[in-house]
Design a protein around this motif. Structure first.
Motif, PDB file in Angstrom:
ATOM      1  N   PRO A 315       0.982  -1.389   0.053  1.00 51.21           N
ATOM      2  CA  PRO A 315      -0.189  -0.021  -0.071  1.00 51.21           C
ATOM      3  C   PRO A 315       0.850   1.465   0.108  1.00 51.21           C
ATOM      4  O   PRO A 315       0.330   2.304  -0.341  1.00 51.21           O
ATOM      5  CB  PRO A 315      -0.938  -0.214   1.296  1.00 51.21           C
ATOM      6  CG  PRO A 315      -0.953  -1.492   1.583  1.00 51.21           C
ATOM      7  CD  PRO A 315       0.549  -2.007   1.264  1.00 51.21           C
ATOM      8  N   LEU A 316       2.146   1.305   0.351  1.00 50.01           N
ATOM      9  CA  LEU A 316       2.990   2.437   0.425  1.00 50.01           C
ATOM     10  C   LEU A 316       3.743   2.498  -0.800  1.00 50.01           C
ATOM     11  O   LEU A 316       4.678   3.385  -0.554  1.00 50.01           O
ATOM     12  CB  LEU A 316       3.773   2.260   1.966  1.00 50.01           C
ATOM     13  CG  LEU A 316       3.127   2.441   2.998  1.00 50.01           C
ATOM     14  CD1 LEU A 316       3.893   2.321   4.366  1.00 50.01           C
ATOM     15  CD2 LEU A 316       1.968   3.542   3.308  1.00 50.01           C
ATOM     16  N   ALA A 317       3.742   1.852  -1.760  1.00 50.22           N
ATOM     17  CA  ALA A 317       4.544   1.819  -2.989  1.00 50.22           C
ATOM     18  C   ALA A 317       4.584   3.077  -3.469  1.00 50.22           C
ATOM     19  O   ALA A 317       3.461   3.724  -3.825  1.00 50.22           O
ATOM     20  CB  ALA A 317       4.032   0.609  -3.773  1.00 50.22           C
ATOM     21  N   GLY A 318       5.730   3.370  -4.055  1.00 43.37           N
ATOM     22  CA  GLY A 318       6.035   4.648  -4.952  1.00 43.37           C
ATOM     23  C   GLY A 318       5.899   5.792  -3.949  1.00 43.37           C
ATOM     24  O   GLY A 318       6.012   6.951  -4.832  1.00 43.37           O
ATOM     25  N   ARG A 319       6.006   5.830  -2.743  1.00 43.00           N
ATOM     26  CA  ARG A 319       5.913   7.283  -2.080  1.00 43.00           C
ATOM     27  C   ARG A 319       7.331   7.599  -1.802  1.00 43.00           C
ATOM     28  O   ARG A 319       7.673   8.775  -1.543  1.00 43.00           O
ATOM     29  CB  ARG A 319       5.366   6.914  -0.654  1.00 43.00           C
ATOM     30  CG  ARG A 319       4.106   6.703  -0.653  1.00 43.00           C
ATOM     31  CD  ARG A 319       3.438   6.635   0.754  1.00 43.00           C
ATOM     32  NE  ARG A 319       2.022   6.672   1.071  1.00 43.00           N
ATOM     33  CZ  ARG A 319       1.330   6.523   2.149  1.00 43.00           C
ATOM     34  NH1 ARG A 319       1.910   6.818   3.199  1.00 43.00           N
ATOM     35  NH2 ARG A 319       0.244   6.056   2.180  1.00 43.00           N
TER      36      ARG A 319
END
Length: 605
Positions: A315-319
């Protein structure tokens, strides 16, 4: 000028890179007012931070009327592929051995490779000024090692020097004049033969590869025959003689001190770097178009450990990272495999994963650390050993493990490694109150063992390992003894909730950290996994009491490094790596999916 090509080989932390610093300073390779970093050869950030050499590098110095090309090699067994490659460039080796520790596993590994190639060694016993030095016993151990590795009578007649690289002196006797490194350089000129030059046109075997922002791919190797200059037409051949590409040399560079300097002509016997070819890589032969036979390249020992690299789909991918696509990850891994012959990359089970096989946890962890610094986000699976099939039998890699430990802790070390299918083969005293234990242990037993060893021995154990051989599969091993605490919701961890959960186990996160469903936030006290709510705040009322409103004091969390995380996770877990964070998570984030996976795994076993 006459030429000498040598490599300095030793176990990790025995002082190779420091010795080269002193050689360069004393030979006049630096200006008097030039500011030079300590361990100048360790040029990348990771090498400086960890204090280890990861990549083999070449430097050059002038001593009298002789140019000496020196190759600095890694001392850790995981980077042994670098050492195996460069030994074909040199005609002699300086074996550096610590005057207190004596020859260690990596010394044995690199010395075996050097002797097999017929190289003549010079033995330098370093750190002779240590209070616990024992140079006589160390010299006996070195001689025994030479005999065990089938050295020829000529190789057994090796010269010995004693000294301190850090203090800048070497002498032919332990109590000799402590003046400079001149005895070592004189011995290299006297004892190491000049490079053997073959007749015929230009040929060169590529041993290292780098990228330069201005010149593109640059290839380093020793010129076997002929000479090379800018503008020459060449072609490159693979190991089996197939032509890879044709091109022209755009630049010829040679090593002068720490710098690469353009030169007019690269002569036979010298170690040079050439630019101008775009597809040629390590173990390929570059030659004039009339040459059709490649120079034989020594085979490299195969990888023993593999890891799954995947895209980050949490869910926290790409941050935190900007390189998240599988295409970009694939290109980066293939580029790594091109220049590092000890790594093998294959496609994974799905389109977004790749299997990367290497020599050990440290080598793979260094690759992951470099990638996260470049802006990649990845999820990494649990390391697995590379098994073999021979005559219908399943074989697994076995490692030789040497542990120096205080005698009071030797019992627990023997017990733990025996439980992990290890076999104790030797136990002897190693200084006052210390023992040296030698085991043969399956590689998979050692995944994640080092932190446990340090806690068992209160941080006093010194752990060294080296691939030994493939042996029949030893059967199932005991797994991790504790379960994990898994978040059942998404949000920011609350200090009050973590404080209430401390009796369940030790936490791995701080308050205020972003967490998500399926993320591992702590270690459970018991064997089973437990889902917890780390988001629950304190119920506030309008009644105030003195005792209830004390500040929440949290125990500092147990934060794992990248290597510790790789060893800690179980088969149903991933390490999520981003430029700023290292998180642990379950493969299946949804609890119902996890139950299905657990039932399927139980059926399969």
């Amino acid at each position: 000028m006459s030429l000498r090509n040598i490599a300095i080989i030793a176990h990790v932390d025995h002082g190779k890179t420091t010795l080269i610093d002193v050689l360069l300073k004393q030979s006049g390779a630096f200006r008097d007012n030039q500011r030079v970093e300590e361990r100048a050869m360790d040029s990348n950030d990771l090498e400086r931070e960890r204090g280890i050499t990861i990549l083999a590098k070449v430097t050059s110095l002038e001593w009298g009327d002789t140019r000496i090309n020196i190759v600095d090699t890694p001392g850790h067994a995981d980077f042994g592929g670098e050492v195996e490659r460069i030994l074909s460039m040199v005609d002699g080796v300086v074996i550096l051995v610590d005057a207190a520790e004596g020859p260690m596993p990596q010394t044995k590994f690199v010395l075996g490779k050097a002797l097999a190639q017929g190289l003549r060694p010079i033995v330098a016993i370093n750190k002779i000024d240590r209070p616990d030095e024992r140079h006589l016993e160390v010299l006996e151990e070195i001689f025994d090692l030479f005999i065990a590795l089938d050295a020829t009578s000529e190789q057994l007649d090796f010269p010995v020097l004693y000294g301190s690289g850090k203090n800048g002196w070497m002498a032919s006797e332990p109590d000799g004049a402590r003046e400079s490194m001149a005895p070592l350089l004189d011995k290299v000129v006297e004892y190491v033969p000049e490079p053997k030059v073959e007749e015929g046109p230009f040929r060169m075997l590529v041993t290292t590869i780098e990228r330069n922002p201005f010149l593109g791919r640059i290839l380093t190797g020793r010129v076997e025959s002929g000479s090379v200059k800018s503008g020459d037409a060449v072609h490159s051949l693979s190991r089996d003689g197939k032509e890879i590409e044709k091109g022209r040399i755009s630049k010829v560079l040679a090593f002068r001190g720490l710098e690469r300097t353009p030169i007019e002509v690269g002569e036979a016997g010298d170690i040079v770097t050439i630019a101008g070819l775009s597809d040629t890589t390590v173990a390929h032969t570059i030659a004039v178009p009339s040459v059709t036979d490649p120079i034989p390249a020594k085979p490299i020992d195969p990888p023993t450990l593999s890891v799954t690299f995947r895209i980050n789909d949490g869910p926290l991918a790409g941050r935190e990272g900007d390189k998240v696509q599988s295409r970009v990850i694939r290109e980066r891994l293939l580029r790594e495999a091109e220049g590092n012959v000890a790594i093998r990359v294959t496609e994974g089970q799905d389109a977004d994963s790749f299997e990367v096989a290497g020599r050990g946890e440290l080598q793979l962890a260094v690759l992951i650390e470099n990638m996260r610094r470049e802006g990649f986000e990845l999820t990494i699976g649990r390391p697995r050993v590379v098994l073999r099939e021979e005559n219908g039998k399943k074989l697994e890699p076995i490692e030789e493990v040497i542990i120096d430990v205080d005698e009071e802790h030797s019992g627990v070390v023997v017990q733990k490694l025996t439980e992990r299918k290890g076999e104790l083969v030797d136990m002897r005293p190693s200084g006052v109150g210390r023992s040296r234990l030698r085991f043969y242990v399956p590689t998979r037993s050692l995944i994640g063992y080092q932190p446990e060893l340090l806690s068992d021995t209160r941080g006093t154990a010194i752990f060294n390992r080296l691939f030994h051989e493939y042996q029949p599969y030893k059967g199932a091993l005991p797994g991790r003894r504790t379960g994990v605490l898994i978040s059942n919701g998404t949000g920011q961890a609350v200090a009050y909730a973590l404080w209430n959960l401390e009796e369940r186990g030790s936490m791995m996160i701080d308050a205020g950290v972003d967490i998500y469903e399926g993320m591992i936030v702590g270690e459970h006290n018991r064997e089973n996994d437990l889902e917890i709510n780390a988001l629950k705040g304190k119920q506030l009322t309008n009644i105030r009491t003195q005792s209830k409103d004390e500040a929440v004091r949290l125990t500092p969390p147990k934060k794992l490094t990248l290597e510790q995380s790789l060893g800690y996770i179980a088969d149903d877990e991933y390490v999520e790596v981003t430029p700023k964070s290292i998180r642990l998570r379950k493969i299946a984030l949804d609890p119902n999916e996890r139950k299905k996976m657990a039932r399927a795994a139980a059926k399969a076993s």
